[in-house]
Design a protein around this motif. Structure first.
Motif, PDB file in Angstrom:
ATOM      1  N   HIS A 328      47.723  27.985  33.602  1.00 32.70           N
ATOM      2  CA  HIS A 328      46.638  28.731  32.958  1.00 32.70           C
ATOM      3  C   HIS A 328      45.285  28.504  33.632  1.00 32.70           C
ATOM      4  N   GLY A 329      45.270  27.717  34.692  1.00 30.90           N
ATOM      5  CA  GLY A 329      44.029  27.530  35.429  1.00 30.90           C
ATOM      6  C   GLY A 329      43.187  26.352  34.985  1.00 30.90           C
ATOM      7  N   TYR A 330      43.724  25.504  34.099  1.00 31.66           N
ATOM      8  CA  TYR A 330      42.983  24.333  33.628  1.00 31.66           C
ATOM      9  C   TYR A 330      43.493  23.086  34.358  1.00 31.66           C
ATOM     10  N   GLY A 331      43.236  23.048  35.642  1.00 24.83           N
ATOM     11  CA  GLY A 331      43.729  21.959  36.475  1.00 24.83           C
ATOM     12  C   GLY A 331      43.183  20.609  36.086  1.00 24.83           C
ATOM     13  N   GLU A 332      41.896  20.574  35.732  1.00 26.05           N
ATOM     14  CA  GLU A 332      41.281  19.295  35.357  1.00 26.05           C
ATOM     15  C   GLU A 332      41.989  18.681  34.155  1.00 26.05           C
ATOM     16  N   LYS A 333      42.295  19.538  33.179  1.00 26.26           N
ATOM     17  CA  LYS A 333      42.972  19.056  31.976  1.00 26.26           C
ATOM     18  C   LYS A 333      44.375  18.564  32.309  1.00 26.26           C
ATOM     19  N   ALA A 334      45.034  19.235  33.266  1.00 26.31           N
ATOM     20  CA  ALA A 334      46.378  18.813  33.677  1.00 26.31           C
ATOM     21  C   ALA A 334      46.335  17.400  34.248  1.00 26.31           C
ATOM     22  N   LEU A 335      45.337  17.133  35.078  1.00 28.14           N
ATOM     23  CA  LEU A 335      45.221  15.803  35.694  1.00 28.14           C
ATOM     24  C   LEU A 335      44.850  14.746  34.655  1.00 28.14           C
ATOM     25  N   GLU A 336      44.001  15.113  33.699  1.00 29.00           N
ATOM     26  CA  GLU A 336      43.653  14.177  32.628  1.00 29.00           C
ATOM     27  C   GLU A 336      44.877  13.821  31.792  1.00 29.00           C
ATOM     28  N   LEU A 337      45.698  14.825  31.527  1.00 27.89           N
ATOM     29  CA  LEU A 337      46.893  14.605  30.721  1.00 27.89           C
ATOM     30  C   LEU A 337      47.877  13.702  31.458  1.00 27.89           C
ATOM     31  N   ARG A 604      53.727  37.402  38.190  1.00 24.58           N
ATOM     32  CA  ARG A 604      54.870  36.714  38.789  1.00 24.58           C
ATOM     33  C   ARG A 604      54.556  35.263  39.142  1.00 24.58           C
ATOM     34  N   ASN A 605      53.279  34.958  39.363  1.00 22.95           N
ATOM     35  CA  ASN A 605      52.903  33.622  39.841  1.00 22.95           C
ATOM     36  C   ASN A 605      52.266  32.723  38.798  1.00 22.95           C
ATOM     37  N   ARG A 606      51.468  33.305  37.893  1.00 24.60           N
ATOM     38  CA  ARG A 606      50.668  32.456  37.029  1.00 24.60           C
ATOM     39  C   ARG A 606      50.072  33.259  35.888  1.00 24.60           C
ATOM     40  N   PHE A 607      49.224  32.591  35.108  1.00 19.76           N
ATOM     41  CA  PHE A 607      48.496  33.256  34.032  1.00 19.76           C
ATOM     42  C   PHE A 607      47.062  33.522  34.463  1.00 19.76           C
ATOM     43  N   HIS A 608      46.541  34.645  33.988  1.00 18.81           N
ATOM     44  CA  HIS A 608      45.130  34.975  34.178  1.00 18.81           C
ATOM     45  C   HIS A 608      44.551  35.207  32.784  1.00 18.81           C
ATOM     46  N   PHE A 610      41.295  36.333  31.066  1.00 17.49           N
ATOM     47  CA  PHE A 610      39.985  36.954  31.284  1.00 17.49           C
ATOM     48  C   PHE A 610      39.173  36.884  29.999  1.00 17.49           C
ATOM     49  N   LYS A 611      37.997  36.305  30.115  1.00 16.70           N
ATOM     50  CA  LYS A 611      37.142  36.153  28.935  1.00 16.70           C
ATOM     51  C   LYS A 611      35.688  36.061  29.381  1.00 16.70           C
ATOM     52  N   ASN A 612      34.854  36.866  28.763  1.00 15.31           N
ATOM     53  CA  ASN A 612      33.416  36.873  29.068  1.00 15.31           C
ATOM     54  C   ASN A 612      33.138  37.053  30.563  1.00 15.31           C
ATOM     55  N   GLY A 613      33.926  37.913  31.191  1.00 16.28           N
ATOM     56  CA  GLY A 613      33.681  38.230  32.592  1.00 16.28           C
ATOM     57  C   GLY A 613      34.217  37.217  33.583  1.00 16.28           C
ATOM     58  N   GLU A 614      34.955  36.221  33.108  1.00 20.30           N
ATOM     59  CA  GLU A 614      35.514  35.200  34.000  1.00 20.30           C
ATOM     60  C   GLU A 614      37.029  35.145  33.841  1.00 20.30           C
ATOM     61  N   CYS A 615      37.670  34.533  34.822  1.00 15.81           N
ATOM     62  CA  CYS A 615      39.125  34.310  34.757  1.00 15.81           C
ATOM     63  C   CYS A 615      39.385  32.824  34.970  1.00 15.81           C
ATOM     64  N   THR A 616      40.354  32.297  34.276  1.00 17.41           N
ATOM     65  CA  THR A 616      40.649  30.868  34.385  1.00 17.41           C
ATOM     66  C   THR A 616      41.104  30.484  35.787  1.00 17.41           C
ATOM     67  N   CYS A 617      41.552  31.476  36.585  1.00 16.73           N
ATOM     68  CA  CYS A 617      42.009  31.140  37.937  1.00 16.73           C
ATOM     69  C   CYS A 617      40.827  31.008  38.900  1.00 16.73           C
ATOM     70  N   LYS A 618      39.600  31.152  38.415  1.00 15.39           N
ATOM     71  CA  LYS A 618      38.356  30.997  39.193  1.00 15.39           C
ATOM     72  C   LYS A 618      38.185  32.117  40.214  1.00 15.39           C
ATOM     73  N   ASP A 619      39.172  32.272  41.095  1.00 20.22           N
ATOM     74  CA  ASP A 619      39.128  33.398  42.020  1.00 20.22           C
ATOM     75  C   ASP A 619      40.512  34.034  42.008  1.00 20.22           C
ATOM     76  N   TYR A 620      40.629  35.189  42.666  1.00 22.42           N
ATOM     77  CA  TYR A 620      41.907  35.905  42.604  1.00 22.42           C
ATOM     78  C   TYR A 620      43.028  35.090  43.194  1.00 22.42           C
ATOM     79  N   TRP A 621      42.776  34.508  44.368  1.00 26.61           N
ATOM     80  CA  TRP A 621      43.842  33.783  45.031  1.00 26.61           C
ATOM     81  C   TRP A 621      44.137  32.484  44.303  1.00 26.61           C
TER      82      TRP A 621
END
Length: 621
Positions: A328-337, A604-608, A610-621
């Motif tokens: 879901h694009g929350y890498g920091e939380k994954a590492l904390e967990l 096919r690859n991940r979750f995106h 979109f909220k308030n003009g942003e995406c959790t993936c930060k950039d498209y790639w």
């Protein structure tokens, strides 16, 4: 007086024997080890007290030694009962192989013909250790004894053959059985599912006269295993209509199907049912709930289940949640967990590290990713699998370390597959290295020649550096090789109904209304600076035509339909079979602001998200 004084002060040896009681059999029967039995054996023979022996204890101690002959000398009439007792203890205990060894010894010693008890204990042991040879022998005894009418024994033989992989023999016994019960059918169906013969299993399921919960569960699990999650869900709903109550195993199977399909509504319904039935204490159910919510785009609900588990969390619980945050694009939380997991004393497994490497890849944490890759082997003895190498190559490729990524592929101990080279190809496109992209494509052409996605990535790489002749060559090459572009397909579930949209499809009953609303949204988007990105359209047509194709992408149609048919402010969740294109990605960020909606897309690859003009993936790639 004198006579008295001449009496010996202590009895003589002869008098001592007269004064002592006769030898008791107590000491000869109170044995619990082979050594004690060996010591008692001579006395048993001398005193002829064999008739008082505890035969079952004697059999257990001497069964697998040369002293088992004692039993033959002592109790000919009861020896089969005693040996059956031994066979039962061995077959159901920690040493089923001992039951088989004993059975073979008894045959060599000429024991009486086995009875139906023998024929139940030995097959059980054979099944546990997959000894088909001895199983065939005991089956022959059963036929000799005329036990074909014994349903329990026949079921055991069917189970034995099927567990040992002899499905043909199992089916032969099944077909010849004079009678069958639901257990017989369940054995065949469950074992056919395990063997991968889903068609055969479903064929039996359809003609089965009586079904129970186990029958339905086996078939639902079978559909999930072979990737037919829609059929699994359909079967589950049919089971409910039959009035049968699912058990924990059924719940796990259906939740897995919901995760595959992204069927959040049914997943939530099954969750509520599981809570009512008290299944929330089942760790396997909870782990599957986490996975279902994560894959349906509801990270918060998955985390709520995870939090409620507390002391019951397994490595699967932690790994699912870490992977969920990463997807879901929350890498920091994954590492904390992960740090929290290690602190709680749970040892990570190979799935944990796939999630961690995935998180590092999307955060651009190259050094951290390298550290995890090294740690998994150095600290935990986990040998990297193809998935781990794929994550490492993806991590380096995204970061622009294309040469290093290429070296990883060349030097890895496993044969790289198309996905590995595809990760490098994607990085080459991102960093405009067409030379290395061509090399990656040469390998992909051999490993996965009909995958249209890679041709499109290479074509885009050429287009972005202005090599239009190469773009044309790619299109011709696809045609020559018979590579057809997979049509984009997106789905959205509203009020329990799944609505599917295919790119360019104009057959939907509400397509006119959808196109009209899109045109209105397009005006608002262009006012905010939206410019259509037509680079993904590989057709030799005018820009206006390219834009038309772009505006008919399946995820755009699904989104507009969702906006039309849900209440304002409600989140919209979309599933897509391919990657979200760059134009749709940019458009959805803008539309999340215009419509004040949270839009979750699982591609096919991940979750995106979109909220308030942003995406959790930060950039498209």
């Amino acid at each position: 007086m004198m006579w008295c004084s001449t009496l010996p002060s202590t009895p003589s040896h002869h008098h001592q024997r007269l004064l002592e009681p006769p030898p008791s059999t107590a000491n000869t029967t109170n044995f619990s080890t082979l050594l004690e039995l060996k010591q008692a054996h001579p006395l048993l023979i001398k005193t002829q007290s064999n008739h008082s022996l505890p035969l079952t204890r004697l059999a257990l101690i001497s069964a697998l030694t040369n002293h088992h002959q004692i039993l033959f000398l002592s109790a000919t009439s009861q020896q089969l009962i005693s040996w059956n007792f031994c066979l039962k203890q061995f077959a159901e205990g920690d040493s089923p192989q001992d039951a088989i060894t004993l059975f073979r010894r008894l045959r060599l010693m000429g024991t009486p013909i086995p009875d139906h008890f023998t024929c139940s204990f030995v097959p059980k042991a054979c099944t546990r250790v997959s000894d088909i040879q001895t199983g065939r022998i005991i089956h022959a005894f059963m036929e000799k004894l005329g036990l074909r009418a014994n349903l329990v024994l026949q079921n055991m033989i069917v189970h034995l053959y099927s567990v040992c992989g002899e499905m043909g023999d199992a089916r032969l016994v099944f077909d010849k059985m004079p009678q069958r019960d639901v257990v017989t059918w369940n054995i065949m169906i469950s074992q056919l599912v395990k063997a991968g013969d889903f068609r055969g299993a479903y064929g039996l399921f359809c003609v089965m006269p009586e079904r129970n919960v186990k029958t339905w569960t086996s078939m639902i699990s079978g559909f999930v295993r072979c990737g037919k999650s829609e059929e699994a869900v359909g079967l589950f709903l049919e089971m409910e209509r039959e009035g049968l109550k699912p058990n924990e195993v059924t719940v796990v199977a259906v939740l897995t199907a919901c995760a595959d399909l992204g069927d959040l509504e049914l997943g939530r319904s099954v969750h509520r049912f599981a809570d009512r039935c008290g299944f929330h204490g089942n760790v396997h159910v909870c782990n599957t709930l986490i996975d279902m919510y994560v894959k349906c785009g509801c990270l918060e609900e998955g985390y709520s289940v995870f939090e409620a588990m507390r002391e019951r969390r397994t490595v699967m619980s932690w790994s699912s949640m870490i992977a969920g945050f990463a997807m879901h694009g929350y890498g920091e939380k994954a590492l904390e967990l992960y740090d929290e997991m290690i602190g709680s004393g749970v040892k990570p497994n190979h799935v944990t590290f796939i999630g961690l490497l995935h998180a590092c890849s999307h955060m651009g944490l190259v050094e951290k990713g390298r550290e995890f890759f090294a740690t998994m082997t150095r600290a935990y003895g986990i040998v990297p699998r193809i998935e781990h190498y794929g994550c490492l190559v993806d991590l380096m490729s995204r970061a622009g370390l294309l040469k290093e990524a290429h070296e990883v592929i060349i030097n890895m101990p496993l044969s790289p597959n198309g996905i590995i080279w595809g990760a490098l190809l994607g990085g080459c496109r991102l960093h405009k290295n067409t030379e290395l992209a061509e090399e990656a494509m040469r390998h992909i052409s051999e490993l996965d020649p009909l995958n249209d996605g890679y041709y499109i990535v290479l074509s885009n790489a050429y287009a972005e550096v202005g090599k239009w002749e190469e773009v044309t060559k790619i299109r011709k090459l696809m045609k020559k090789r018979g590579v057809k572009k997979t049509p984009g397909c997106s789905s959205i579930t509203i009020a329990g109904t799944v609505h599917e949209f295919v790119a360019g499809d104009e057959s939907h009953p509400e397509c006119n209304e959808i196109f009209e609303m899109w045109d209105k949204l397009l005006v608002k988007m262009k006012e905010k600076g939206y410019v259509p990105n037509t680079s993904a359209v590989l057709l030799d047509v005018e820009d206006k035509e390219k834009e038309k194709f772009l505006f008919r992408h399946s995820e755009k149609l699904a989104l507009v339909y969702g906006l039309m048919n849900t209440k304002p402010g409600m989140p919209i969740r979309i599933m897509k079979n391919l990657r979200v294109c760059e134009d749709c990605h940019a458009a959805f960020k803008m539309l999340s602001v215009i419509e004040k909606r949270e839009i979750v897309v699982r591609d096919r690859n991940r979750f995106h998200c979109f909220k308030n003009g942003e995406c959790t993936c930060k950039d498209y790639w």
